[in-house]
Enzyme design. Structure first.
Site, PDB file in Angstrom:
ATOM      1  N   CYS A  50      79.506   8.465  33.266  1.00 50.10           N
ATOM      2  CA  CYS A  50      79.248   9.408  32.911  1.00 50.10           C
ATOM      3  C   CYS A  50      80.271  10.529  32.806  1.00 50.10           C
ATOM      4  CB  CYS A  50      77.993   9.999  33.963  1.00 50.10           C
ATOM      5  SG  CYS A  50      76.382   8.357  33.945  1.00 50.10           S
ATOM      6  N   ASP A  51      81.035  10.409  32.422  1.00 51.15           N
ATOM      7  CA  ASP A  51      82.414  11.521  33.176  1.00 51.15           C
ATOM      8  C   ASP A  51      84.211  10.759  32.744  1.00 51.15           C
ATOM      9  OD1 ASP A  51      82.781  13.619  33.185  1.00 51.15           O
ATOM     10  OD2 ASP A  51      83.340  13.862  35.602  1.00 51.15           O
ATOM     11  N   ILE A  52      83.571   9.982  31.688  1.00 50.31           N
ATOM     12  CA  ILE A  52      84.865   9.880  30.580  1.00 50.31           C
ATOM     13  C   ILE A  52      85.725  11.124  30.054  1.00 50.31           C
ATOM     14  CG2 ILE A  52      86.434   8.487  28.966  1.00 50.31           C
ATOM     15  CD1 ILE A  52      85.082   7.162  31.509  1.00 50.31           C
ATOM     16  N   THR A  90      80.945  16.543  32.387  1.00 48.85           N
ATOM     17  CA  THR A  90      81.924  17.298  31.533  1.00 48.85           C
ATOM     18  C   THR A  90      81.163  17.743  29.732  1.00 48.85           C
ATOM     19  OG1 THR A  90      83.883  17.084  32.908  1.00 48.85           O
ATOM     20  CG2 THR A  90      84.163  18.692  31.382  1.00 48.85           C
TER      21      THR A  90
END
Length: 258
Positions: A50-52, A90
């Site tokens: 969920c935040d690559i 992000t």
């Protein structure tokens, strides 16, 4: 020792301030893709990161990438194919379904990976704001060049001075375009991405995502992340419906290389 794989100024630089060459970038991209395959398919429970983004990819002394920072990660039992979640991640790397607070699958990581691939190519952040309020979004330009058969070398980080494998560069740009399709069902899985980057299977030209077309047409009027959740959700469902009628599944566009 692990260092953050971050973008400094206009160039991808290592700890010695040397510009990372194309081969190193390509191997970092491939290693990161393999790490996501492990999270999505080989763990006991599927892990959606969920935040690559580049800041969450760490490199060892040999530039072997490690996916880090699992603070926003979600576990998905093998009996379930999707999970409900609030918006997390992000800005700039969020898949449409995350922004709209819809049910998500591992394809949200595929989307973020695709956005990150464009930064591997250009050596800079994807979004460039101007004083007049307009925003230049690199993936929009890259997608148009790839799909219209333009000069792919124009997309490459100028610090590399054209020193690249054009076939690999084209492959990375094409798979990045597939990864950021608006409808998650039209994105490849990370295992397919790995096979493409390894050269095991080829990938045909992708369609330009509708969201990128809208950005190009109305970029001076776009304001990010200010709509209410309900309106975002409604708009996302509408966009998904429209995309579904126009775009084929990526599996039909993947073929074994001879």
């Amino acid at each position: 020792m692990l260092i953050s794989f971050d973008f400094v100024g206009s160039a991808l630089k290592d700890k010695n301030t040397n510009v990372l060459d194309w081969n190193t970038r390509y191997q970092i991209a491939l290693g990161t893709a393999r790490g996501l395959v492990y999270l999505h398919q080989k763990c006991r429970d599927c892990i959606i990161h969920c935040d690559i983004k580049p800041d969450n990819i760490l490199l060892d002394d040999e530039y072997c990438p490690k996916v880090a920072d699992f603070g926003l990660a979600k576990l998905v039992g093998r009996d379930f194919s999707w999970v409900l979640t609030t918006m997390r991640g992000t800005r700039g790397y969020l898949a449409p379904e995350l922004i709209s607070e819809l049910a998500i699958t591992p394809k949200v990581d595929v989307y973020s990976f695709g956005i990150m691939l464009f930064e591997f190519v250009s050596g800079r952040r994807n979004t460039k704001p101007f004083a007049d309020g307009k925003v230049k979004f690199f993936p929009s330009w890259a997608a148009s060049i790839i799909i219209e058969g333009g000069d792919v070398l124009a997309l490459l980080d100028s610090n590399l001075e054209g020193n690249t494998d054009v076939e690999e560069l084209t492959r990375v740009c094409r798979v990045a375009c597939w990864c950021i399709q608006d409808d998650e069902t039209h994105r490849p899985s990370m295992s397919q991405v790995v096979q493409i980057l390894e050269g095991v299977i080829d990938v045909n030209l992708p369609p330009i995502p509708r969201s990128l077309e809208i950005f190009v047409e109305h970029q001076e009027n776009i304001i990010f992340f200010t709509e209410s959740s309900s309106s975002r959700s409604s708009q996302a469902r509408s966009n998904t419906s429209n995309a579904s009628s126009e775009v084929k599944s990526p599996t039909s566009l993947l073929s074994s290389m001879s």
